[in-house]
Design an enzyme around this catalytic site. Structure first.
Site, short mmCIF file in Angstrom:
data_model
loop_
_atom_site.label_atom_id
_atom_site.label_comp_id
_atom_site.label_asym_id
_atom_site.label_seq_id
_atom_site.Cartn_x
_atom_site.Cartn_y
_atom_site.Cartn_z
CG HIS A 109 -1.77 1.29 1.30
ND1 HIS A 109 -3.04 1.45 0.52
CD2 HIS A 109 -1.66 2.43 1.93
CE1 HIS A 109 -3.50 2.44 1.03
NE2 HIS A 109 -2.69 3.18 1.74
CG ASP B 41 -11.39 3.62 5.81
OD1 ASP B 41 -11.12 4.71 6.52
OD2 ASP B 41 -11.54 3.76 4.55
NE ARG C 93 -9.95 10.49 9.26
CZ ARG C 93 -9.18 9.86 8.47
NH1 ARG C 93 -9.37 8.62 8.01
NH2 ARG C 93 -7.90 10.06 8.48
CB SER D 186 -8.40 5.02 7.64
OG SER D 186 -8.57 5.21 6.11
CE LYS E 264 -8.60 2.23 3.22
NZ LYS E 264 -8.77 3.93 3.05
#
Ligand code: URA
Length: 433
Positions: free
Chosen positions: A82, A161, A168, A183, A187
């Site tokens: 990621h 999320d 947010r 967050s 995922k």
């Protein structure tokens, strides 16, 4: 349990239990907890923070708020990666086939771009015929046969999320380390990874502007991984200028192919080899970093990663001929040179400004529902540290618009050219394990 009491408790610096955090996340996902209470909760976390156990519990609560993908039918340790997001970040297109070529299965789910940052899914969709949605059994089969598949993130992955992130974004609570870390990790956990390699970007084009902040985010995510028994490694990498030379969907696919051929930008190649090395180690292909780096360089040199990429494109319905001839990718109608107005050395390139310029050409979305023009973008002909003379081409716009004066001005403003050559900045700052 009442939400107002939990908000008050966090506001006053208290800690929340697992049961309380599940109550909040589940209630919010169902719609029983309204946006105004969840916003107040996010603000309380923003100011008061969370301890490691709370962050791990919040992550798990969000990961289990929707579909949880099982990759049990795929043999071997499933390693995911990621990136916290940047401009010109096409690393997944290079790293995933490279790791797969080393025999480590990568079943990757990626997102679309928003704002000035691009998304892997959009880049792949610039390949004619490419399908980003696969039935689950085909996804698994492709990974077992070719060691890699890459699909768009399912709509119901970590919905808590998704809802919280949208809140947010409009309540000035994005920039909170417990909220960002939970967050991202929620995922990754929901998408079934056994091990996770995180590319935490640092610099003007990234969420984390300083190395200290990035290090704290990286350590927080590594601790979440440890608590949830997923091996997690974070690489801190530079995003003070765009990564590589191309920004824009088809342009980035072409640059990824060039790197898979063994050429391309040296910094891009370096970060890709580093990320791939940690993924390959986590997947058990090599014992240590030196062996992984050497092994992966050999695979790259032998064209094995390029072959894996070609098979991957074909297996997902894309035209594999683009691998041999990237000119078959969508091409813009106009190519316009942006010429230096001073001479000297490139001291900085504002990554965010380049990302915005590419977005305005049509390469990205200002709003979720905007359509993308795959052909357009920016090629950076000069990078930080390069010498430029007056009138020399520093960048090329690939545009389908006739009038590009505003974009040209933005790009000129994105470059800082001065008389001193800047000290080189490393592409990898540190690794947190
Ligand atoms: N990326 C995410 O997925 N979540 C955040 O909160 C920030 C960046």
């Amino acid at each position: 349990m009442r939400m107002v009491d939990l908000i008050q408790h966090k506001r006053d610096g208290g800690r929340l239990t697992r049961e309380q955090l599940y109550f909040i996340v589940q209630g919010f996902t169902r719609g029983d907890i309204p946006d105004y209470q969840m916003s107040a909760f996010a603000m309380a976390v923003f100011f008061r923070g969370m301890d490691e156990e709370e962050i791990a519990d919040l992550t798990m609560a969000m990961a289990s708020s929707g579909d949880v993908v099982s990759l049990a039918a795929i043999r071997g340790t499933k390693v995911d990666k990621h990136s916290t997001g940047g401009v010109g970040d096409k690393t997944s297109l290079i790293v995933v086939p490279l790791v797969a070529a080393a025999g480590v299965p990568v079943a990757k789910m990626s997102g679309r771009g928003l704002g000035h940052t691009g998304g892997t899914v959009d880049k792949l969709e610039s390949i004619r015929g490419f399908r980003i949605e696969l039935p689950n059994d085909q996804f698994v089969r492709n990974v077992n046969e070719n060691k890699m598949a890459l699909v768009g993130q399912s709509g119901n992955l970590a919905p808590a999320d998704k809802k919280l992130y949208a809140l947010r974004d409009v309540t000035a609570t994005v920039n909170s380390i417990p909220l960002i870390a939970s967050s991202i990790m929620s995922k990754k956990i929901a998408s079934g990874a056994d091990a996770i390699v995180l590319d935490v970007k640092v610099g003007s084009g990234a969420f984390m502007k300083s190395l200290e902040e990035a290090r704290e985010l990286a350590s927080t995510m590594v601790s979440i991984g440890k608590s949830l028994k997923r091996r997690t490694i974070a690489v801190l990498s530079d995003m003070n200028e765009p990564l590589g030379t191309e920004v824009g969907n088809a342009l980035e696919v072409a640059e990824a192919i060039e790197t898979l051929r063994g050429g391309g930008d040296a910094r891009l190649r370096d970060i890709c080899l580093t990320l791939a090395a940690y993924m390959a180690i986590a997947g058990g292909a090599y014992p240590d970093f030196a062996a992984a780096r050497q092994g992966l360089e050999e695979l790259l040199g032998a064209g094995r990663a390029l072959e894996t990429f070609r098979k991957f494109v074909e297996a997902q319905g894309g035209d594999p001929a683009i691998v041999d001839d990237p000119a078959l990718l969508p091409q813009a109608a106009y190519r316009l040179a942006v010429r230096a107005e001073h001479e000297g050395f490139v001291q900085a390139i504002d990554a965010e400004a380049v990302g915005v310029a590419a977005m305005l050409l049509g390469a990205g979305r200002a709003k979720k529902e905007d359509a993308i023009d795959y052909a357009v973008g920016v090629s950076l002909r000069k990078k930080v540290g390069d010498r430029v003379s007056f009138g020399e081409t520093i960048a090329v716009l690939h545009s389908n618009r006739e009038n590009n004066r505003d974009i040209t001005e933005r790009l000129l403003a994105a470059y800082t050219i001065g008389s001193d050559q800047p000290e080189p900045v490393p592409v990898v700052y540190d690794v947190v394990e």
